[in-house]
Design an enzyme around this catalytic site. Structure first.
Site, short mmCIF file in Angstrom:
data_model
loop_
_atom_site.label_atom_id
_atom_site.label_comp_id
_atom_site.label_asym_id
_atom_site.label_seq_id
_atom_site.Cartn_x
_atom_site.Cartn_y
_atom_site.Cartn_z
CE LYS A 1 62.49 37.13 2.45
NZ LYS A 1 61.40 36.13 2.43
CB ILE B 1 62.59 26.82 3.95
CG1 ILE B 1 64.11 27.03 3.87
CG2 ILE B 1 62.11 26.96 5.39
CD1 ILE B 1 64.56 28.43 4.24
N GLY C 1 54.52 28.18 -1.71
CA GLY C 1 55.94 28.43 -1.90
C GLY C 1 56.85 27.23 -2.03
CG ASP D 1 50.81 35.37 -10.38
OD1 ASP D 1 51.29 35.97 -9.40
OD2 ASP D 1 51.01 35.73 -11.56
CB VAL D 2 51.07 35.50 -4.34
CG1 VAL D 2 51.04 34.09 -3.80
CG2 VAL D 2 52.49 35.92 -4.72
CE1 TYR E 1 67.95 37.87 0.52
CE2 TYR E 1 67.19 39.53 2.07
CZ TYR E 1 67.02 38.31 1.45
OH TYR E 1 65.93 37.54 1.75
CB ALA F 1 64.71 31.49 -3.37
#
Length: 256
Positions: A163, A20, A13, A65-66, A156, A196
């Protein structure tokens, strides 16, 4: 002697120096961890390669690529070949189509919902499953969440739902992997000016709001998130698993 001497980690990431994930990776490396990295797509490859190069030319950098199981398998096959074991995994991967982060959550399309949940939540499950056989000496899996998983944050939208699924996945993975001494935790970070974050409508207003309303009257820094990531990876957090740790200058405790 560093807190993570002898530990092998893989980081998913990193997008650029403001990520982060990069702050946590630097903290891990500063305490002795040997790290490998992945990148998502050719567009990000050069940025990530430049950063990773600061750790030395031998640092492993792999495409992933996840959403593709074969990519995930290839990453951990290379980790197996290079190191034979794994102790640390950082999952800092999230995505939703831009149109799903504008307007009403009610208008989220089925496809946008599927993409957001697949990339942002299921990917943690897929990576943990692939990593577990290499974590023969125990380990720490860390992911990144946000307060929008718990409360409504305008714009969001579907990412908040993703999340929330990610945080639930942390708990279930912690239960499954606990017997092999693998801990799974999440950092719920306050807003940070990352690539992001800039895709979220009203993000700069969000930064100002946190600074005005959080008990510490400021925003969190990437270095502080790195320090928390280091703690959760270390033996100091050996009894902590399945938790969401808020690193947001106290904003989460506020009612208004």
């Amino acid at each position: 002697m560093g807190l993570l001497d002898g530990k092998i980690g893989v980081v998913f990431g990193v997008a650029n120096k403001r990520s982060i994930a990069w702050a946590i990776a630097r903290a891990w490396a500063s305490e002795g961890a040997q790290l490998a990295f992945t990148y998502q797509g050719e567009r990000l490859k050069d940025n990530v390669a430049e950063l990773v190069g600061t750790f030395g030319p031998e640092t492993l950098l792999m495409p992933c690529d996840v959403t593709r199981d074969e990519d995930i398998q290839a990453v951990f096959a290379q980790m197996q070949q290079r190191y034979g074991k794994l102790h640390l995994l950082l999952h800092s991967v999230a995505y939703a189509p831009r149109e799903a982060l504008e307007g009403r959550f009610l208008d989220t399309s089925r496809e946008a919902f599927r993409i957001a949940l697949d990339v942002s939540a299921y990917s943690l499950v897929a990576l943990a499953r692939a990593a577990a056989p290499l974590m023969t000496e125990g380990g720490s899996i860390l992911t990144l969440s946000y307060y929008g998983a718990e409360k409504v944050v305008p714009h969001y939208n579907v990412m908040g739902v993703a999340k929330a699924a990610l945080e639930a996945s942390v708990r279930y993975l912690a239960y499954d992997l606990g017997p092999q001494r693998v801990r799974v935790n999440a950092i719920s970070a306050g807003p940070v000016n990352t690539l992001a974050a800039r895709g979220i409508s009203g993000f700069l207003e969000m930064l100002r709001h946190y600074e005005a309303k959080s008990p510490l009257r400021r925003n969190v820094s990437p270095e502080e998130l790195g320090a928390t990531g280091l703690f959760l990876a270390s033996d100091g957090a050996a009894a902590i698993t399945g938790q969401v740790i808020y690193v947001d200058c106290g904003y989460q405790i506020m009612g208004m």
